[in-house]
Motif scaffolding. Structure first.
Motif, PDB file in Angstrom:
ATOM      1  N   ASN A  44       0.834  -1.205   0.000  1.00  0.00           N
ATOM      2  CA  ASN A  44       0.000   0.000   0.000  1.00  0.00           C
ATOM      3  C   ASN A  44       0.871   1.258   0.000  1.00  0.00           C
ATOM      4  O   ASN A  44       0.623   2.192  -0.762  1.00  0.00           O
ATOM      5  CB  ASN A  44      -0.917   0.045   1.224  1.00  0.00           C
ATOM      6  CG  ASN A  44      -2.037  -0.959   1.167  1.00  0.00           C
ATOM      7  OD1 ASN A  44      -2.305  -1.564   0.145  1.00  0.00           O
ATOM      8  ND2 ASN A  44      -2.681  -1.161   2.302  1.00  0.00           N
ATOM      9  N   THR A  48       0.745   3.985  -2.940  1.00  0.00           N
ATOM     10  CA  THR A  48      -0.176   5.081  -2.625  1.00  0.00           C
ATOM     11  C   THR A  48       0.400   6.126  -1.675  1.00  0.00           C
ATOM     12  O   THR A  48      -0.180   7.202  -1.536  1.00  0.00           O
ATOM     13  CB  THR A  48      -1.474   4.548  -1.984  1.00  0.00           C
ATOM     14  OG1 THR A  48      -1.180   4.009  -0.694  1.00  0.00           O
ATOM     15  CG2 THR A  48      -2.143   3.514  -2.865  1.00  0.00           C
ATOM     16  N   GLN A  54      -7.869   4.270   0.727  1.00  0.00           N
ATOM     17  CA  GLN A  54      -9.279   3.968   0.459  1.00  0.00           C
ATOM     18  C   GLN A  54      -9.420   2.869  -0.591  1.00  0.00           C
ATOM     19  O   GLN A  54     -10.055   1.869  -0.372  1.00  0.00           O
ATOM     20  CB  GLN A  54      -9.998   5.230  -0.031  1.00  0.00           C
ATOM     21  CG  GLN A  54     -10.218   6.261   1.035  1.00  0.00           C
ATOM     22  CD  GLN A  54     -11.256   5.820   2.049  1.00  0.00           C
ATOM     23  OE1 GLN A  54     -12.126   5.022   1.751  1.00  0.00           O
ATOM     24  NE2 GLN A  54     -11.156   6.330   3.255  1.00  0.00           N
ATOM     25  N   ASP A  55      -8.851   3.100  -1.759  1.00  0.00           N
ATOM     26  CA  ASP A  55      -8.956   2.159  -2.882  1.00  0.00           C
ATOM     27  C   ASP A  55      -7.545   1.754  -3.272  1.00  0.00           C
ATOM     28  O   ASP A  55      -7.019   2.202  -4.283  1.00  0.00           O
ATOM     29  CB  ASP A  55      -9.703   2.825  -4.048  1.00  0.00           C
ATOM     30  CG  ASP A  55     -10.025   1.841  -5.160  1.00  0.00           C
ATOM     31  OD1 ASP A  55     -10.093   0.632  -4.887  1.00  0.00           O
ATOM     32  OD2 ASP A  55     -10.197   2.287  -6.308  1.00  0.00           O
ATOM     33  N   GLU A  58      -4.333  -4.474  -4.448  1.00  0.00           N
ATOM     34  CA  GLU A  58      -4.837  -5.773  -3.996  1.00  0.00           C
ATOM     35  C   GLU A  58      -3.785  -6.829  -4.322  1.00  0.00           C
ATOM     36  O   GLU A  58      -3.356  -6.947  -5.469  1.00  0.00           O
ATOM     37  CB  GLU A  58      -6.138  -6.078  -4.734  1.00  0.00           C
ATOM     38  CG  GLU A  58      -6.720  -7.429  -4.454  1.00  0.00           C
ATOM     39  CD  GLU A  58      -7.930  -7.725  -5.326  1.00  0.00           C
ATOM     40  OE1 GLU A  58      -8.366  -8.886  -5.319  1.00  0.00           O
ATOM     41  OE2 GLU A  58      -8.424  -6.817  -6.023  1.00  0.00           O
ATOM     42  N   PRO A  70      -5.350  -0.143  -8.783  1.00  0.00           N
ATOM     43  CA  PRO A  70      -6.319   0.628  -9.578  1.00  0.00           C
ATOM     44  C   PRO A  70      -5.687   1.903 -10.123  1.00  0.00           C
ATOM     45  O   PRO A  70      -4.871   2.540  -9.461  1.00  0.00           O
ATOM     46  CB  PRO A  70      -7.432   0.951  -8.585  1.00  0.00           C
ATOM     47  CG  PRO A  70      -6.837   0.779  -7.236  1.00  0.00           C
ATOM     48  CD  PRO A  70      -5.680  -0.154  -7.361  1.00  0.00           C
ATOM     49  N   PRO A  72      -7.614   4.900 -11.464  1.00  0.00           N
ATOM     50  CA  PRO A  72      -8.914   5.512 -11.772  1.00  0.00           C
ATOM     51  C   PRO A  72      -8.837   6.586 -12.858  1.00  0.00           C
ATOM     52  O   PRO A  72      -9.797   6.780 -13.599  1.00  0.00           O
ATOM     53  CB  PRO A  72      -9.374   6.106 -10.452  1.00  0.00           C
ATOM     54  CG  PRO A  72      -8.240   6.013  -9.515  1.00  0.00           C
ATOM     55  CD  PRO A  72      -7.225   5.085 -10.084  1.00  0.00           C
ATOM     56  N   LYS A  75      -9.235   4.637 -15.877  1.00  0.00           N
ATOM     57  CA  LYS A  75     -10.301   3.627 -15.767  1.00  0.00           C
ATOM     58  C   LYS A  75      -9.790   2.232 -16.138  1.00  0.00           C
ATOM     59  O   LYS A  75     -10.375   1.521 -16.946  1.00  0.00           O
ATOM     60  CB  LYS A  75     -11.501   4.008 -16.635  1.00  0.00           C
ATOM     61  CG  LYS A  75     -12.156   5.275 -16.175  1.00  0.00           C
ATOM     62  CD  LYS A  75     -13.345   5.633 -17.013  1.00  0.00           C
ATOM     63  CE  LYS A  75     -13.925   6.924 -16.481  1.00  0.00           C
ATOM     64  NZ  LYS A  75     -14.785   7.596 -17.386  1.00  0.00           N
ATOM     65  N   TYR A  77      -6.674  -1.001 -14.583  1.00  0.00           N
ATOM     66  CA  TYR A  77      -5.868  -1.532 -13.490  1.00  0.00           C
ATOM     67  C   TYR A  77      -4.491  -1.890 -14.028  1.00  0.00           C
ATOM     68  O   TYR A  77      -4.341  -2.204 -15.211  1.00  0.00           O
ATOM     69  CB  TYR A  77      -6.529  -2.777 -12.880  1.00  0.00           C
ATOM     70  CG  TYR A  77      -7.818  -2.471 -12.192  1.00  0.00           C
ATOM     71  CD1 TYR A  77      -7.851  -2.194 -10.835  1.00  0.00           C
ATOM     72  CD2 TYR A  77      -9.020  -2.438 -12.891  1.00  0.00           C
ATOM     73  CE1 TYR A  77      -9.041  -1.896 -10.191  1.00  0.00           C
ATOM     74  CE2 TYR A  77     -10.212  -2.142 -12.262  1.00  0.00           C
ATOM     75  CZ  TYR A  77     -10.211  -1.866 -10.914  1.00  0.00           C
ATOM     76  OH  TYR A  77     -11.382  -1.562 -10.274  1.00  0.00           O
ATOM     77  N   SER A 119     -11.131  -2.712 -17.209  1.00  0.00           N
ATOM     78  CA  SER A 119     -11.866  -2.489 -15.962  1.00  0.00           C
ATOM     79  C   SER A 119     -12.382  -3.778 -15.320  1.00  0.00           C
ATOM     80  O   SER A 119     -12.732  -3.775 -14.143  1.00  0.00           O
ATOM     81  CB  SER A 119     -13.018  -1.517 -16.186  1.00  0.00           C
ATOM     82  OG  SER A 119     -13.898  -2.038 -17.157  1.00  0.00           O
ATOM     83  N   LYS A 121     -10.557  -6.274 -14.606  1.00  0.00           N
ATOM     84  CA  LYS A 121      -9.393  -6.777 -13.866  1.00  0.00           C
ATOM     85  C   LYS A 121      -8.841  -8.085 -14.423  1.00  0.00           C
ATOM     86  O   LYS A 121      -7.997  -8.715 -13.814  1.00  0.00           O
ATOM     87  CB  LYS A 121      -9.692  -6.981 -12.380  1.00  0.00           C
ATOM     88  CG  LYS A 121      -9.909  -5.752 -11.587  1.00  0.00           C
ATOM     89  CD  LYS A 121      -9.994  -6.130 -10.113  1.00  0.00           C
ATOM     90  CE  LYS A 121     -10.361  -4.969  -9.260  1.00  0.00           C
ATOM     91  NZ  LYS A 121     -10.449  -5.335  -7.849  1.00  0.00           N
TER      92      LYS A 121
END
Length: 163
Positions: A44, A48, A54-55, A58, A70, A72, A75, A77, A119, A121
């Motif tokens: 993480n 980030t 938050q998002d 994974e 992600p 975003p 749009k 991954y 999107s 994944k």
């Protein structure tokens, strides 16, 4: 009436034994979950700049160290194969924008290290044998997270022989 008391004792002993067995089987799993949390927090932070985003990323395969992040803005991954990173030739570079300094991890591998996914994944758009990963967090903490990940969890894959 001695017969029913002996049955109750046997039932209690069986229940106590079953409870002890359950607790003993859960301890290694709880310890593994705590270790996995350290890996998740490190991943993480690298992607980030936060240990609890938050998002966030994974970890989709812990054994092979595959992470889906992600994006975003586009749009989509990004799937990173951390176990394929050649960390001995990687480097962290600085980018300057006025007084602001940002950092980027430059990595490569013998096979694909980065795939961009649609999107869903799952569907791969394209992949690369090298990647430039923006490092948004404190560089000292990021370096510690990288050292932890690649020393403890994501050992480099052995190169494949051509034969």
């Amino acid at each position: 009436m001695a017969f029913p008391d002996s049955n109750r004792r046997k039932q209690r002993a069986c229940l106590a034994l079953a409870a002890a067995a359950f607790v003993l089987t859960m301890l290694p799993q709880a310890r593994a979950a705590a270790e996995d949390d350290v890996l998740q927090q490190a991943v993480n932070y690298i992607f980030t700049g936060s240990t609890e985003p938050q998002d966030g990323p994974e970890i989709v395969d812990r054994k092979s160290c595959v992470v889906v992040v992600p994006e975003p803005k586009f749009k989509r991954y990004a799937r990173y194969y951390l176990g394929r990173f050649k960390m001995d030739v990687s480097r962290i570079s600085k980018k300057y924008s006025g007084h602001d300094v940002s950092h980027e991890l430059e990595v490569e591998g013998d096979s694909v290290v980065l795939e961009f996914l649609k999107s869903d994944k799952k569907t791969v758009d394209y992949g690369f044998k090298s990647a430039h990963i923006a490092l948004p967090g404190n560089i000292d903490r990021t370096e510690k997270a990288l050292a932890l990940i690649f020393a403890e969890y994501c050992k480099a894959e052995k190169p494949r022989t051509p034969f």
